[in-house]
Motif scaffolding. Structure first.
Motif, mmCIF file in Angstrom:
data_model
loop_
_atom_site.group_PDB
_atom_site.id
_atom_site.type_symbol
_atom_site.label_atom_id
_atom_site.label_comp_id
_atom_site.label_asym_id
_atom_site.label_seq_id
_atom_site.Cartn_x
_atom_site.Cartn_y
_atom_site.Cartn_z
ATOM 1 N N GLN A 262 -4.850 1.418 -4.138
ATOM 2 C CA GLN A 262 -4.172 2.710 -4.320
ATOM 3 C C GLN A 262 -5.282 3.721 -4.616
ATOM 4 O OE1 GLN A 262 -1.066 3.311 -7.210
ATOM 5 N NE2 GLN A 262 -0.101 4.402 -5.777
ATOM 6 N N PHE B 176 -2.397 4.135 0.056
ATOM 7 C CA PHE B 176 -3.067 2.927 -0.026
ATOM 8 C C PHE B 176 -4.119 2.688 0.990
ATOM 9 C CE2 PHE B 176 -1.060 0.370 -3.485
ATOM 10 C CZ PHE B 176 0.072 1.376 -3.836
ATOM 11 N N ALA C 256 2.925 6.583 -5.272
ATOM 12 C CA ALA C 256 3.013 6.006 -4.164
ATOM 13 C C ALA C 256 4.171 6.528 -3.077
ATOM 14 C CB ALA C 256 3.401 4.474 -4.241
#
Lengths: 306, 369
Positions: free
Chosen positions: B138, B144, B191
């Motif tokens: 990450q 990612f 994320a």
């Protein structure tokens, strides 16, 4: 795996094909074996490096080999720092060889993630990257296939690196659109350029996209962009009315074109829905179900809002 | 401007269920390993195995296949052969490569975990080590990378990471939002933020922020948002509309493309359908026309499914064609498929049970102290 037409071949053709395939497989198997056996963090084997170039030219999706080449580049960079006599040229030559390899790979396979990434990675490590040349490469590939998203993504990276002005990119986007209205990628690119800044720019883009949809109403690309422009709060009542009138006229010429009715929906839907607007929308969705039966499920849900 | 169209036949076969099983067994068994198509695709091998085994499972043929002797010998079974291969691809850094000797990569780590989950063999690997590998991928902006060295960023890898952690039953344990002082973990909020940045003017999602919308990337991004329960953050109707516009009329057939003005392809039938399912808008495409399209892509001679009618078939399109038909309710013969993970539903259900079991165990242990 995509677009391979199933062709009937004769026994002789099969034999020939089998021979060629075996040759490729042997080269791959022996090449990989040697490269992986000689792989080392601190030094590299020149034959292995050459082999990896051969294998990647045939199949640029062997990602481990791109990694291997990056390791070799890092070894060369480290060596050049440690060398007493600075030899910039040697290192630059090395970088240029990598770029040449990616270009060769891209010629036969312009959609390989590995090739594009390796090129960008090399440029980021290059002591004297030629960004103008990269720009020209981008333009070349966009001309070859203006829907190649790898190329557009690469362009975005380059533009950031050399600080090309937004105005220049807007001009480029306008140029691409004028070359070919039917280019979703160009319209998408335009949408990323922070273009709908003020009333003026909104009005300009409305004219640009209106021109496109009226020139070729069958192509879907510009309609998507129109929907987006119309969703901007800066669109005036007069602009909406003018467009609605123009769409009515276009519909007489292209009665089968569902996009015209969709655009009318976008225009009528905005703001408070009075009884008259609801009536019109219901009529439009009914027409759409007839013209565009594949999306009946969607249009029926649109009805439910009322 | 003249529009491109595919070749489409006048008649379309029914679902050639047994033919596909025949095809899948043929391309999955060890002796197929001598073929050119197999050997030349080594750099995606792990994914290839996942496609084959999942397709075998949804056609109720996996168990029988796994028990078969490998290479027509009595020494090991196909299952053992596959597991041996998988373990050899398990690298010291905790990730999996596509094949033996190939570097660790997020794509093949997901495929490996999907296979292990399918085979119920997750206990053969160190789940925490895999999760730690994933967490090192990450980036600061929440995205990612594909590997822990060269930083290729792609929203596909966001999906791989989140899906993988979920399948390992470690998404909660490795969530820095829930365990901020943990030495290893991923920031699920970041994320999600990165994925949201990949959303475009048309409601679709691309590779990285600014990239053109593409149905494959949409599947990955919606997958992330579904697993992290963040779907409410996007304009569902707009995206679902862009997705349903992927359907193209070609006579009776109505295949799906991956983005505007492109040809239809069976794999997009999966990426688009599963996305619509996650968004609750599966009814926005015409099921009958799509079913005809997928059925037209079957190969009546060898079995298997191709991208377009008349093209060569392969395991990738075979899995997605079958999975698509199952989602459409056109193949009661097939096991139910889970739209998020493209694994049989019963396999995903078992993971949720494991999650619950872990929670129960933790709760019980806490009370016992």
């Amino acid at each position: 795996m995509h677009g391979r037409i199933k062709v009937r071949t004769t026994e002789e053709q099969n034999l020939q094909k089998h021979k060629e395939q075996q040759k490729k497989l042997t080269a791959y198997r022996m090449g990989m074996k040697q490269i992986l056996a000689t792989r080392d963090a601190d030094s590299y084997n020149k034959d292995s490096l050459a082999l990896s170039a051969q294998l990647l030219t045939i199949n640029p999706d062997i990602y481990t080999l791109w990694n291997y080449r990056k390791e070799v580049v890092l070894i060369e960079i480290k060596k050049s720092y440690q060398d007493e006599v600075a030899d910039d040229q040697k290192l630059i030559h090395f970088f240029e060889e990598e770029l040449r390899l990616t270009e060769q790979c891209l010629l036969s396979n312009p959609k390989s993630y590995g090739s594009w990434h390796h090129r960008y990675w090399i440029l980021n490590h290059h002591t004297k990257p030629n960004w103008q040349r990269e720009f020209d490469l981008c333009n070349k590939y966009v001309s070859l296939d203006d829907r190649n998203f790898h190329c557009w993504d690469f362009r975005r990276l380059i533009v950031n690196k050399i600080g090309i002005s937004l105005a220049d990119e807007i001009a480029f986007s306008t140029e691409r659109i004028n070359i070919n209205f039917s280019n979703y990628s160009s319209w998408h690119y335009r949408s990323t350029l922070q273009i709908l800044n003020d009333e003026n720019s909104v009005a300009n883009d409305l004219i640009l996209v209106q021109n496109a949809v009226f020139t070729d109403p069958i192509d879907t690309s510009a309609w998507f962009y129109l929907r987006w422009v119309l969703s901007h709060p800066g669109i005036t009542k007069i602009q909406k009315e003018d467009l609605l009138n123009a769409l009515e006229q276009l519909q007489e010429l292209e009665p089968e074109c569902k996009w015209i009715i969709m655009a009318k929906c976008w225009l009528v839907k905005q703001g408070n829905l009075e009884k008259d607007a609801i009536c019109r929308l219901k009529r439009y969705y009914t027409e759409l179900i007839k013209l565009d039966p594949l999306r009946e499920g969607h249009y029926k849900d649109c009805f439910k809002v009322f | 401007m003249e529009k491109k169209d595919i070749f489409y036949p006048d008649t379309v076969p029914i679902l050639l269920y047994n033919k596909h099983i025949e095809y899948l067994k043929h391309v999955s068994c060890s002796s197929y390993g001598n073929s050119y198509d197999f050997k030349s695709t080594e750099s995606i091998r792990m994914s290839g195995i996942y496609w084959c085994l999942t397709a075998l499972d949804i056609t109720h043929s996996l168990k029988e296949f796994l028990q078969k002797p490998a290479n027509n010998s009595d020494s090991i079974s196909e299952e053992e052969r596959i597991v041996n291969f998988l373990l050899q691809c398990y690298n010291p850094d905790g990730g999996f490569g596509a094949a033996v000797g190939h570097d660790s990569h997020m794509l093949y780590t997901l495929s490996a975990v999907q296979i292990l989950v399918l085979l119920r063999k997750l206990d053969l690997v160190d789940k925490h080590k895999i999760a730690r590998f994933i967490s090192t991928l990450q980036q600061v902006d929440g995205s990612f990378a594909g590997d822990n060295k060269y930083s290729e960023i792609d929203s596909r890898f966001s999906f791989c990471a989140i899906a993988c952690l979920y399948l390992l039953s470690l998404l909660d344990a490795f969530d820095l939002q829930k365990h901020p002082s943990s030495p290893f973990g991923i920031d699920t909020n970041k994320a999600v933020d990165f994925v949201l940045k990949c959303q475009n003017f048309d409601g679709g999602f691309g590779t990285v922020p600014g990239s053109e919308s593409h149905a494959g990337q949409v599947y990955c991004c919606i997958g992330v948002l579904t697993i992290t329960r963040a779907l409410h953050k996007i304009d569902t109707d707009l995206l679902a509309w862009w997705l349903c516009e992927r359907q193209l009329p070609s006579g009776r057939l109505g295949g799906l493309n991956g983005r505007p003005e492109k040809l239809p392809d069976v794999c997009y039938c999966w990426w688009v359908l599963s996305s619509l399912k996650m968004l609750g808008r599966l009814h926005w495409i015409n099921k009958e026309a799509l079913i005809f399209y997928i059925r037209a892509c079957q190969d009546p001679e060898t079995g298997g499914i191709s991208d377009r009618p008349g093209d060569c078939c392969d395991p990738f399109h075979t899995l997605f064609g079958l999975a698509g038909l199952q989602l459409l309710g056109a193949a009661s013969e097939l096991q139910e498929i889970n739209a998020v993970f493209c694994l049989p539903q019963y396999v995903v259900d078992a993971i949720e049970e494991d999650c619950c079991l872990d929670q129960l165990r933790a709760h019980r242990d806490k009370n016992a102290k």
